[in-house]
Design an enzyme around this catalytic site. Structure first.
Site: not given
Ligand code: AMP
Length: 216
Positions: A13, A88, A127, A160, A171
């Site tokens: 995404k 989320r 990744r 990451r 996750r």
């Molecule tokens: P992402 O880069 O979108 O995979 O996000 C990485 C991490 O950031 C997630 O595993 C959460 O720990 C935190 N995170 C990102 N967006 C949110 C959200 N909307 N609500 C809570 N935690 C978030």
């Protein structure tokens, strides 16, 4: 147009969000990128978020809600935006709806990118990301042109912290429990479109594009 792109971690995404932003001239607002930036800037918010992120847990709703509210109030988000990685949770989705309604706005389209679990694990463990410009690579399918170096800005690409197998599994669990129910929530509001994330990047983008054009 105000849009949301949803999908499990590793669904692609973020890659699609950059494309949509480029083609339709709306800012891609990624909470994950904003949180990682807060961490690398050493801010209070970043410190608060890091422990949750390293474990693959959701950062507390209020922290993320505040970040998104501030970002959506900026000038470049007034003619439309694309949220990536937010909302989320049900609390986040409701808060977003209220904030937008207060400003006389609404969400116009929610794009769900679907990918099966085994494919997600394969993708995330291979990744690599650029910590400077957030470009995303995959060691097998989309490697940097020069090994280890970002094509776009030349920085060293990294894995990451949360892209290790234990954290990926967690996750996914967190996604199923907290975020997947939002698919139904937006479907019931008549806003949801679904695209299969297993096709090529261009094919997925083609489908997304058709949905967006249908709403313009
Ligand atoms: P992402 O880069 O979108 O995979 O996000 C990485 C991490 O950031 C997630 O595993 C959460 O720990 C935190 N995170 C990102 N967006 C949110 C959200 N909307 N609500 C809570 N935690 C978030």
């Amino acid at each position: 147009m105000n849009m949301i792109i949803m999908g499990p971690p590793g669904s692609g995404k973020g890659t699609q969000a950059s494309r949509i932003a480029e083609v339709y001239g709306v800012p891609a607002v990624s909470t994950g990128d904003m949180l990682r930036e807060a961490i690398s800037n050493g801010t209070q918010r970043g410190l608060e978020a890091k422990a949750f992120m390293d474990k693959g847990e959701l950062v507390p709703d209020q922290v993320v809600i505040d970040i998104v509210k501030e970002r959506l109030a900026e000038a470049d988000a007034q003619q439309g935006f694309l949220l990536d990685g937010f909302p989320r949770s049900a609390v986040q989705a409701e808060s977003l709806g209220e904030t937008l309604a207060g400003a006389g706005k609404k969400i116009d389209l929610v794009i769900n990118v679907a990918v099966p679990d085994d494919e997600i694990i394969r993708r995330l463990s291979r990744r690599r990301v650029c910590p400077k410009c957030n470009a995303v690579y995959h060691l097998d399918h989309q490697p940097p042109k020069v090994a280890g170096m970002c094509d776009k800005c030349g920085a060293d690409v990294v894995q990451r912290n949360d892209d290790n197998e234990t954290t990926i599994a967690h996750r996914l669990e967190v996604y199923r429990q907290n975020s997947e129910p939002l698919i139904e929530y937006y479907r019931n509001m008549g806003l949801l479109v679904e695209v299969p994330g297993t096709k090529t990047i261009d094919e997925v983008f083609g489908e997304i594009r058709a949905h967006i054009e249908g709403k313009l």
